[in-house]
Write an enzyme that holds these catalytic residues in place. Sequence first.
Site, short mmCIF file in Angstrom:
data_model
loop_
_atom_site.label_atom_id
_atom_site.label_comp_id
_atom_site.label_asym_id
_atom_site.label_seq_id
_atom_site.Cartn_x
_atom_site.Cartn_y
_atom_site.Cartn_z
N CYS B 180 46.00 86.97 26.81
CA CYS B 180 45.74 88.00 27.72
C CYS B 180 46.66 89.02 28.18
O CYS B 180 47.38 89.60 27.33
CB CYS B 180 45.03 87.50 28.96
SG CYS B 180 45.74 86.09 29.51
N ARG B 181 46.85 89.11 29.38
CA ARG B 181 47.86 90.23 29.91
C ARG B 181 49.30 89.65 29.85
O ARG B 181 50.04 90.43 30.27
CB ARG B 181 47.46 90.85 31.18
CG ARG B 181 46.27 91.60 31.08
CD ARG B 181 45.74 91.89 32.80
NE ARG B 181 44.54 92.80 32.26
CZ ARG B 181 43.66 92.77 33.35
NH1 ARG B 181 43.67 92.12 34.38
NH2 ARG B 181 42.46 93.71 33.17
#
Lengths: 232, 232
Positions: B180-181
């Site tokens: 993800c981030r």
Amino acid sequence: MKNSGRQVKDLLYAQVARIGKAVCSPKRLELIDLLCQGEKPVERLAAEAQISVKLASAHLKELRQAHMVEARKEGKHVYYRLTGEAVADFWVAIRSLAEDRLLELRAALAKLAEHAHELTPMSREELLARAKSGEVIVLDVRPPSEYVSGHLPYAQSMPLDELKKRLAELPRDKPVVAYCRGPFCLMSKEAVEYLNQEGFHAFRFEDGVAEWRAHGLPVEVARQALKSGAEG
Amino acid sequence: MKNSGRQVKDLLYAQVARIGKAVCSPKRLELIDLLCQGEKPVERLAAEAQISVKLASAHLKELRQAHMVEARKEGKHVYYRLTGEAVADFWVAIRSLAEDRLLELRAALAKLAEHAHELTPMSREELLARAKSGEVIVLDVRPPSEYVSGHLPYAQSMPLDELKKRLAELPRDKPVVAYCRGPFCLMSKEAVEYLNQEGFHAFRFEDGVAEWRAHGLPVEVARQALKSGAEG
DNA sequence: CTCATACTCCAACGAACGTTTGAATGTTAG
DNA sequence: CTAACATTCAAACGTTCGTTGGAGTATGAG
């Protein structure tokens, strides 16, 4: 669930912000820069940053709480040092980002190196090669104690204070490259100006030991103290 | 002369401290982290950091004054983005230093990855090679707009919101790696927990795009928007 | 022991910061 | 033009920070 995620995130970012807090004060940055030159007692740190011992102590406490520096007690003195090379690398990184982003800083640095011909026209690798072969003389103009705790390969210690009386040691037929604590330090600039005035072919090298090492190049550590007596 | 040197030094360190000031607030760090995923309007930044739009605007102004972000106006919206990859690299660097130095942060991260077997047992290079050969499926669980502005090679977009209804698209005989981030983002953790619960062999990969790129690995940029309609 | 040195902790002041509120700006739609 | 929206600006709150002065701990010398 969604809320607990927020709590975790807040905690994580807050921890990183502790590092940010440690480096949001100019004086603390200067202390880090000084500590990049090696272990130092509080008194000397205060003197070199031109602040009171109390204030230095307070700032060092802040840095200690961020685990960026640590203290060692020896007799009456407390010696501070960086907790690792990663801290020095970080100092190089944040300064580099500032130079990239802040036009004011670029301008100030440009003014600092107003005599462009005084800047080393060589890359790090080139300097290393020429220093090794003896084509150029590399001078470390910092105080001897800093030279002892780490210096560029093939560099000789020539503290700024002693430069005038030890001028005879330097050859006039080879280029002389002087470096000091790094881009924010004025000692090598002063040394180069004096040397050129005296007829030498002198250049300034902007790196300090931290920058040199952060770029992956080797650093020498002196086995024992130097002969020189003078030490600030 | 001695005093003018002090003035110059104070100025130089103060400029670097401006960068420090910009990153001494947890919210600003979170905004930087979000902007590492690509350009975003203020409204979305505020929503994702769970703060008011006005406060987000104030923090962004601070970051803009440090020249770490810049704004672009398009219709009614103002889109913010990092001023360069160096800023993303710096975010990776300061977070890395914090992880090194702050035990509290290590502990919090360890709790975040409490199921150690859910972490990718591969290096970046290994993941890249296996993703290329098709041995593993790489899922980008961020919102589609972030996937579009940059994602890991061979990764497919699979936003967390759509995971449940698009489960049939995923093979059950291959390991699935979700990212993800970055390390502070919980989306991939949630995705991996759900996938493992459903019988998949799912692992979490801690890097985000910024970490991946900061370590010198290539990033793909989508030529056009995805089919998916849902976008927060 | 006392004294001096070197450093840190505690209290306190003014300055700066984070956050919230209300008003103002600029942009798009009609 | 007006209306609605998104964002920024200005002022104000309580909190925190940088800095200074005074008191308090260790260490070493005599």
